[in-house]
Enzyme design. Sequence first.
Site, mmCIF file in Angstrom:
data_model
loop_
_atom_site.group_PDB
_atom_site.id
_atom_site.type_symbol
_atom_site.label_atom_id
_atom_site.label_comp_id
_atom_site.label_asym_id
_atom_site.label_seq_id
_atom_site.Cartn_x
_atom_site.Cartn_y
_atom_site.Cartn_z
ATOM 1 N N GLY A 155 -1.699 1.184 -7.621
ATOM 2 C CA GLY A 155 -2.760 1.673 -6.965
ATOM 3 C C GLY A 155 -4.021 1.903 -7.791
ATOM 4 N N TYR A 187 0.351 12.830 6.699
ATOM 5 C CA TYR A 187 0.329 12.686 5.266
ATOM 6 C C TYR A 187 0.908 13.925 4.604
ATOM 7 C CZ TYR A 187 -2.742 12.845 1.047
ATOM 8 O OH TYR A 187 -3.146 12.777 -0.277
ATOM 9 N N ARG A 207 -4.571 -5.157 -3.847
ATOM 10 C CA ARG A 207 -5.890 -6.054 -3.909
ATOM 11 C C ARG A 207 -6.394 -5.871 -5.198
ATOM 12 N NH1 ARG A 207 -9.743 -1.907 -3.292
ATOM 13 N NH2 ARG A 207 -8.570 -0.118 -2.818
ATOM 14 N N GLY A 262 -7.983 2.347 -6.273
ATOM 15 C CA GLY A 262 -8.388 3.264 -5.530
ATOM 16 C C GLY A 262 -9.221 4.336 -6.006
ATOM 17 N N ASP A 314 -2.569 -3.371 -8.086
ATOM 18 C CA ASP A 314 -2.918 -3.004 -6.694
ATOM 19 C C ASP A 314 -2.445 -3.969 -5.883
ATOM 20 O OD1 ASP A 314 -5.221 -0.371 -5.916
ATOM 21 O OD2 ASP A 314 -4.418 -1.715 -4.272
ATOM 22 N N LYS A 324 3.795 14.122 1.928
ATOM 23 C CA LYS A 324 3.749 14.900 0.277
ATOM 24 C C LYS A 324 4.740 15.847 0.092
ATOM 25 C CE LYS A 324 0.454 12.053 -1.309
ATOM 26 N NZ LYS A 324 0.908 11.103 -2.382
HETATM 27 C C1 AKB Z 1 -7.379 13.809 1.922
HETATM 28 O O1 AKB Z 1 -8.401 14.264 2.292
HETATM 29 O O2 AKB Z 1 -6.493 13.250 2.709
HETATM 30 C C2 AKB Z 1 -7.292 13.457 0.436
HETATM 31 C C3 AKB Z 1 -6.382 14.930 0.226
HETATM 32 C C4 AKB Z 1 -6.997 16.206 0.106
HETATM 33 O O3 AKB Z 1 -5.238 14.763 -0.241
HETATM 34 N N1 AKB Z 1 -8.609 13.702 -0.036
#
Ligand code: AKB
Length: 313
Positions: free
Chosen positions: A9, A143, A37, A12, A35, A147
């Site tokens: 990655g 997300y 790409r 990024g 990556d 995490k």
């Molecule tokens: C997001 O906004 O998703 C990221 C983060 C805070 O992990 N920048």
Amino acid sequence: MHRPILIIGACGQIGTELTMELRERYGNEKVIASDIREGGDTLMGSGPFELLDATNYAAIEDVVMHYEIDEIYLMAAMLSATAEKFPMRAWNLNMNSLFNVLNLAKESKISKIFWPSSIAVFGPNTPKENTPQNTIMEPSTVYGISKQSGERWCEYYFKKYGVDVRSVRYPGLISWKTMPGGGTTDYAVEIYHEALQKGQYECFLDKGTKLPMMYMDDAIRATIDLMESPSEKIKVRSSYNLASMSFTPEEIAESIQKHIPDFTISYAPDFRQQIADSWPSSIDDSAAKEQWRWEPKFNLDQTTLEMLNNLKK
Ligand code: AKB
């Protein structure tokens, strides 16, 4: 002499600057960028690059064997806003890529891993101000769930298999070299571009939305310092809280107005408001400060100066 490092990655927002800094410190040939790409000329032209899918174990293993990789920085991930649109794709990318590198370390094919976590591991029931290292988490975004699960797996692999995995919970990151993509904190980068280009910015978060943020140079230094710390100093094997500044959209606008007095901000909150509202406003990072001497250098006004000066060039 440092043994070879693989960045997954690398094109990024974080990966680009991390690759360049590691190449500066350890030598271009020692840092293999990869990556899904291709990236910009600076990154592609300054050292080895491999097209690599972070979810493909065999492909990563091939690169690891070919270059005799010792450490992996896994920076590939789908961020908060995009992950809400594609939950299963986000889960597959964020989790499978992590298992791939954890399993390579478990099989002794690499010896150290950096994996980024985020303030997104916290949720609406978390104490909002000065959020402790250990507290209620209960993330409410796709997300954040990925995490938090990732953190649990990192600690599990450390305790069960002795895998040397290290991690920080990044706040929103502000940088001028590469644009972020798909995050909720991205407004804090967009605002500088639009201040210079248009003199105004319509913010997708509302007035009063205070979030933890950090200038990229601090984030890169924290990452490399953590990786270079002796193993016995790293007491947290899930992920460390990391902080530098917290501000609202109107405060960043005021900081920009010190240089561009006519700059105006307006507010049109969208679905990202709900994500931001579920996250902490400020973070207690005393564990990182005590255990591996973390200290931020850039406040909001210094960040604004760096951003505007560099984007003007
Ligand atoms: C997001 O906004 O998703 C990221 C983060 C805070 O992990 N920048």
